[in-house]
Design an enzyme around this catalytic site. Structure first.
Site, PDB file in Angstrom:
ATOM      1  N   LYS A  22       8.983 -40.629  97.022  1.00 45.68           N
ATOM      2  CA  LYS A  22       7.812 -39.819  97.391  1.00 45.68           C
ATOM      3  C   LYS A  22       6.847 -39.796  96.210  1.00 45.68           C
ATOM      4  CE  LYS A  22       6.736 -35.632 100.000  1.00 45.68           C
ATOM      5  NZ  LYS A  22       5.899 -36.285 101.002  1.00 45.68           N
ATOM      6  N   ARG A  57      16.129 -35.316  96.909  1.00 41.87           N
ATOM      7  CA  ARG A  57      15.183 -36.433  97.098  1.00 41.87           C
ATOM      8  C   ARG A  57      14.315 -36.611  95.860  1.00 41.87           C
ATOM      9  NH1 ARG A  57      11.741 -36.316 102.478  1.00 41.87           N
ATOM     10  NH2 ARG A  57      10.472 -34.841 101.278  1.00 41.87           N
ATOM     11  N   GLU A  94       7.463 -45.716 109.879  1.00 42.09           N
ATOM     12  CA  GLU A  94       7.015 -44.314 109.825  1.00 42.09           C
ATOM     13  C   GLU A  94       5.500 -44.310 109.706  1.00 42.09           C
ATOM     14  OE1 GLU A  94       8.018 -42.146 106.264  1.00 42.09           O
ATOM     15  OE2 GLU A  94       7.822 -43.907 104.996  1.00 42.09           O
TER      16      GLU A  94
END
Ligand code: PLP
Ligand code: COI
Length: 345
Positions: A191, A89, A225
């Site tokens: 992220k 990720r 989310e």
């Protein structure tokens, strides 16, 4: 292999580690990319870390991070949970932000080295050592707004932690936000700190007005989310959650819960959910947040358009508890690791 250590924390010390992330270990592992190669990682005092004031990351937001946990098992051996997925990720985040990321083995070796170095500071369950790998654009040309940084800094820091949500295992309260998005289009899967900064004022307002723990972002009625975790609907038969796209972070915990849930016999539905369906779901089902920090945290109430909708009498539901325990058993070495998710130290 286990060894005798002078453990710094017992279960009784866990309250001292709150708020989550506020206590950190003294050393970090650091490596730098000079435009052609990564330097050999060095363990250095965290206090010695220095950044040029002109660094690309400080001006043009070329920064991203990860969050994963190392555990101290009952027999005092140490394990990291799915570091390869976090490494992958970070590669995605780095590529989408035009920062050269470390490759998977570099990432994992540095995580392992920090765990070894900070091993004495790993608290016992339900605590863990939270690892925070950070990738930064390091060029110092302050005119480089539309040029990627050719140099990168990568470091891993560590924090002994207990529960993320204050108050232990309790049902959370979410504000449903159906207008504002959490991130810019296409960047939900990255992220990066700016996503958290953009969501902060919305979360602060929800905390102040509604005493909400988190905001559930559902722009144009698309249930996505929260600010720090993925969102799942659960009942006795199935688990429903949004399919992977670029609007939200592809949680390693989400993937782990879906995999474990399938093996436990739950039907898995990865599909979009509207706010109407979400509110209807509260009449019979459960909901939970999944994340490295959140683990699997049950949701007890949703606030939407000034009205409160309660799930499971505002208590942790049986299915969320079952799935949470199955995940914790794996992370803690109580259940057998049949999928290669555990990296032993
Ligand atoms: N979504 C957001 C916005 C997060 O910050 C996190 C935490 O990392 C997650 C989802 C869950 O991701 P993971 O399960 O990989 O920790
Ligand atoms: C994580 O769960 O690793 C996160 O990044 C959440 C963070 C906001 C503490």
């Amino acid at each position: 292999m286990t060894m005798t250590r002078n453990w710094r924390y017992t279960t009784a010390d866990l309250p001292k580690l709150s708020p989550f992330g506020s206590v950190q270990t003294d050393r970090i592992s650091l490596s730098q990319f000079d435009g052609s190669a990564w330097s050999t990682p060095q363990l250095i005092p965290a206090a010695d870390f220095a950044l040029h004031p002109g660094s690309h990351c400080l001006h043009y937001g070329s920064s991203c991070f990860e969050g994963l946990k190392a555990y101290r098992w009952q027999d005092d051996s140490l394990a990291i949970f799915r570091p390869d997925q976090h490494a992958k990720r970070m590669v995605t985040s780095g590529e989408l932000l035009s920062i050269t990321p470390p490759d998977e083995s570099h990432f994992i070796e540095m995580c392992k080295s920090v765990v070894r170095d900070s091993a004495d500071s790993i608290p016992p369950a339900p605590g863990a050592l939270y690892l925070r790998p950070v990738l930064l654009g390091a060029d110092t040309n302050i005119g480089a707004a539309s040029t990627p940084s050719s140099r990168s800094i990568f470091y891993v820091m560590a924090s002994p932690v207990g529960d993320y949500f204050a108050g232990g295992e309790r049902a959370l309260r979410l504000l449903v936000e159906d207008k504002l998005p959490r991130t810019a289009p296409g960047f939900g899967q990255v992220k990066t700190g700016s996503n958290y900064a953009a969501a902060l004022s919305i979360t602060l307002a929800a905390k102040k007005k509604w005493k909400a723990d988190q905001v559930l972002f559902c722009p144009s009625s698309d249930v996505q989310e929260t600010g720090a975790a993925n969102f799942l609907l659960i009942d006795d038969k199935k688990i429903i959650t949004k399919p992977l796209d670029d609007s939200f972070l592809h949680g390693v915990t989400r993937n782990s819960i879906l995999t474990i849930g399938k093996e436990l016999g739950y039907e898995i539905e990865e599909r979009n959910v509207t706010t109407d369906e979400l509110l209807k779901w509260t009449e019979h089902g459960e909901a939970a947040l999944s994340g490295t920090a959140a683990v699997l945290a049950p949701v007890g109430s949703l606030i939407f358009e000034e009205k409160e909708y309660t799930l499971c009498n505002n208590e942790p539901g049986p299915n969320a508890r079952r799935l949470r325990q199955a995940l914790i058993d794996l992370q803690q070495g109580v259940a057998e690791d049949t999928r290669g998710w555990i990296t032993r130290i």
